[in-house]
Design an enzyme around this catalytic site. Structure first.
Site, PDB file in Angstrom:
ATOM      1  CG  HIS A 131      -7.788  63.998  67.122  1.00  0.00           C
ATOM      2  ND1 HIS A 131      -8.197  65.159  66.956  1.00  0.00           N
ATOM      3  CD2 HIS A 131      -8.969  63.139  67.300  1.00  0.00           C
ATOM      4  CE1 HIS A 131      -9.334  65.300  66.956  1.00  0.00           C
ATOM      5  NE2 HIS A 131     -10.093  64.123  67.129  1.00  0.00           N
ATOM      6  CE  LYS A 135      -9.055  63.690  63.056  1.00  0.00           C
ATOM      7  NZ  LYS A 135      -9.956  62.715  62.429  1.00  0.00           N
TER       8      LYS A 135
END
Length: 233
Positions: A131, A135
């Protein structure tokens, strides 16, 4: 449909654009320090905030009889409390670790493959999720949901980010700039590897799924999942 956006970061802004394109109205755009003023005008709320805000956002909506969709991850130790509150208030609530329509199909594929592989002990399963660097939680909520899908359909008992025991699924979490979300599941043996993978190209898939879920939730009471929204149950 009048929508309250609880969390107005990058995801909130994409949800806003898609909701407007689908003919809906935004009546509240709440960042972390803002009040809930305007919530009572909403037909439904969509929460894509941060772990520290999610429980308060969900609680406020359920107490105000506003159906709530939450795609925030990292707060699930209090999930059962929110389910109990929803039932107590006779509200409507959907939590999803990932609202992408494709990912929810991937969840089903993952569970089916785990069931097929469960008797083949020569294969060891592992996972990788990638990600963007913003995040906050690791592993991702989607990775945890995928791991749970394997656990429910195999001999595995838990997951870990450390060196795994025989009954544990190893998850490797990577954070790389500008990656919306990639999840890979590997079954490795001495002679070959089976891999299934989902790659998100943008945040739009998550946002569209959240708006579709909000549309579906209107007029309903209870606690639901994306399986219900997509009729995968």
């Amino acid at each position: 449909m009048k929508i309250a956006l609880l969390g107005y970061g990058k995801m909130g802004k994409v949800i806003e654009r898609i909701a407007l394109e689908r003919g809906h109205e935004i009546v509240l755009r709440k960042s972390s320090n803002d009040t809930f003023e305007g919530l009572q005008q909403a037909d439904v709320a969509i929460d894509f905030s941060v772990p520290d805000s999610a429980v308060n956002n969900i609680s406020e909506c359920l107490a105000s009889n506003i159906p709530i969709i939450s795609g925030t991850t990292g707060w699930l130790e209090q999930y059962n409390e929110m389910v109990a509150l929803c039932n107590e208030k006779k509200g409507a609530f959907i939590y999803g670790s990932n609202f992408s329509l494709g990912v929810n199909i991937f969840f089903e594929l993952n569970a089916y493959l785990a069931k097929m592989m469960s008797h083949l002990k020569e294969y060891k399963v592992s996972m990788e999720e990638i990600h963007h660097t913003q995040k906050l939680d690791a592993p991702s909520g989607t990775a945890i949901s995928l791991a749970q899908g394997i656990i429910e359909n195999s001999h595995y008992a838990s997951w870990t980010m450390e060196t795994p025991k025989d009954s544990e699924i190893h998850i490797e979490a990577k954070r790389i700039e500008n990656i919306p979300g990639t999840h890979s599941i590997f079954y490795d043996s001495d002679v070959d590897q089976i891999e299934i993978k989902h790659t998100a190209h943008s945040r739009e898939g998550f946002a569209l799924g959240a708006v579709v879920a909000a549309e579906w939730l209107m007029g309903k009471k209870g606690v639901f999942t994306m399986k219900d929204v997509l009729n995968l149950t």
